[in-house]
Motif scaffolding. Structure first.
Motif, mmCIF file in Angstrom:
data_model
loop_
_atom_site.group_PDB
_atom_site.id
_atom_site.type_symbol
_atom_site.label_atom_id
_atom_site.label_comp_id
_atom_site.label_asym_id
_atom_site.label_seq_id
_atom_site.Cartn_x
_atom_site.Cartn_y
_atom_site.Cartn_z
ATOM 1 N N PHE A 172 85.060 71.986 45.023
ATOM 2 C CA PHE A 172 86.473 72.371 45.133
ATOM 3 C C PHE A 172 86.716 73.505 44.145
ATOM 4 O O PHE A 172 86.326 73.405 42.975
ATOM 5 N N TRP A 173 87.365 74.549 44.615
ATOM 6 C CA TRP A 173 87.747 75.629 43.701
ATOM 7 C C TRP A 173 89.257 75.659 43.575
ATOM 8 O O TRP A 173 89.992 75.686 44.579
ATOM 9 N N THR A 174 89.724 75.642 42.349
ATOM 10 C CA THR A 174 91.138 75.836 42.073
ATOM 11 C C THR A 174 91.327 77.221 41.476
ATOM 12 O O THR A 174 90.370 77.862 41.034
ATOM 13 N N GLN A 222 97.095 70.496 50.853
ATOM 14 C CA GLN A 222 97.270 71.054 49.516
ATOM 15 C C GLN A 222 97.641 69.991 48.488
ATOM 16 O O GLN A 222 97.019 69.885 47.421
ATOM 17 N N CYS A 225 94.763 67.422 47.892
ATOM 18 C CA CYS A 225 93.669 68.002 47.092
ATOM 19 C C CYS A 225 94.066 68.123 45.625
ATOM 20 O O CYS A 225 93.306 67.760 44.734
ATOM 21 N N ASP A 226 95.245 68.647 45.386
ATOM 22 C CA ASP A 226 95.684 68.818 44.006
ATOM 23 C C ASP A 226 95.781 67.470 43.285
ATOM 24 O O ASP A 226 95.380 67.339 42.122
ATOM 25 N N LEU A 229 92.260 66.139 42.426
ATOM 26 C CA LEU A 229 91.626 66.839 41.310
ATOM 27 C C LEU A 229 92.398 66.688 40.005
ATOM 28 O O LEU A 229 91.899 67.083 38.938
ATOM 29 N N THR A 238 94.461 73.944 44.191
ATOM 30 C CA THR A 238 93.273 74.107 45.032
ATOM 31 C C THR A 238 93.417 75.326 45.920
ATOM 32 O O THR A 238 94.501 75.595 46.458
ATOM 33 N N LEU A 241 87.326 74.863 49.436
ATOM 34 C CA LEU A 241 86.355 73.804 49.204
ATOM 35 C C LEU A 241 85.176 73.949 50.148
ATOM 36 O O LEU A 241 85.263 74.641 51.169
#
Length: 256
Positions: A172-174, A222, A225-226, A229, A238, A241
């Motif tokens: 996962f990339w934020t 959204q 995911c947030d 994480l 986020t 991913l």
């Protein structure tokens, strides 16, 4: 009401920004290269590039590019710590720190690198399943805690795309926009999205060196995911991913 969102793809905004008022030009200190973590937090050191990546195949770049596929079917094989360390280094590894700038293995507008990498680990040898954050400066994993039924939570956060939770780990990339806004103000957001593309393409190519596959995923819930994480959804949220898992020899997946 429909909005003309094509504006986001254009660089017209750069002509509208008064760059003399950016935090950089007003003398504010640049945000840190990575998000801080609690002093004394237990870190899991990863094998790094200094050792020359033993066990990682030396795949010619042209071959990796030709073989690259979006793969959604994975075996039950685990990643090794060396393989995970290699993938993380290939996507966000820090080559050199220089003041407020960090030179990494991927390009970023103004060397601002607004992305953070989180991992949902399912099958990595020697790494307990759970959530982690990658620390590029230390080249280490920071445990972010266990999640009950992690696979179901990851799948649910990706609108029930079950393949997203069937690999050995899900990246996962934020983004922390403040890092880019410090230099580019309102012109930051297009280049943040471009930066995410650079990172994920490196993941695709690096996977080819370890007999693994990945699939970029931009359709996700959204808020879910947030929450998964543990980010606030405003200062950090986020943006992208991708699951990673070993693939059977000769396996194919959806082209993209």
């Amino acid at each position: 009401m429909r909005f003309d969102l094509k504006f986001f793809l254009k660089d017209t905004i750069r002509k509208m920004v008064d760059f003399s008022t950016t935090p950089q030009n007003r003398g504010f200190v640049a945000p840190p290269l990575q998000e801080p973590y609690p002093p004394g937090a237990p870190l899991l050191a990863l094998p790094g590039p200094a050792g020359g990546w033993p066990g990682i195949a030396d795949v010619p770049l042209a071959k990796a590019m030709a073989a690259r596929r979006s793969r959604r079917v994975f075996t039950e094989a685990a990643l090794t710590p060396e393989e995970l360390g290699f993938l993380l280094w290939a996507t966000q590894g820090l080559r050199k720190a220089s003041g407020p700038a960090g030179f990494r293995t991927v390009p970023s507008a103004g060397c601002r690198h607004s992305l953070e990498t989180y991992l949902a680990v399912f099958r990595v040898a020697g790494v307990a399943p759970g959530l982690y954050r990658y620390l590029p400066i230390e080249h280490a994993l920071l445990p972010e805690g266990e999640v009950e039924n992690l696979a179901a939570a990851v799948s649910r956060a990706a609108f029930d795309q079950r393949f997203v939770a069937r690999g050995a780990a899900t990246f996962f990339w934020t983004t922390v926009p403040e890092r880019m806004e410090w230099r580019y103000a309102e012109a930051s957001y297009k280049v943040i999205a471009l930066d995410a593309g650079h990172v994920c393409q490196n993941l695709y190519l690096a996977c080819e060196a370890i007999g693994a596959g990945t699939c970029a995923v931009a359709a996700y819930d959204q808020e879910a995911c947030d929450e998964l994480l543990g980010v606030d959804g405003d200062r950090e949220f986020t943006i992208y991913l991708a699951p990673v898992g070993k693939v059977a020899a000769g396996a194919t997946g959806g082209e993209s």
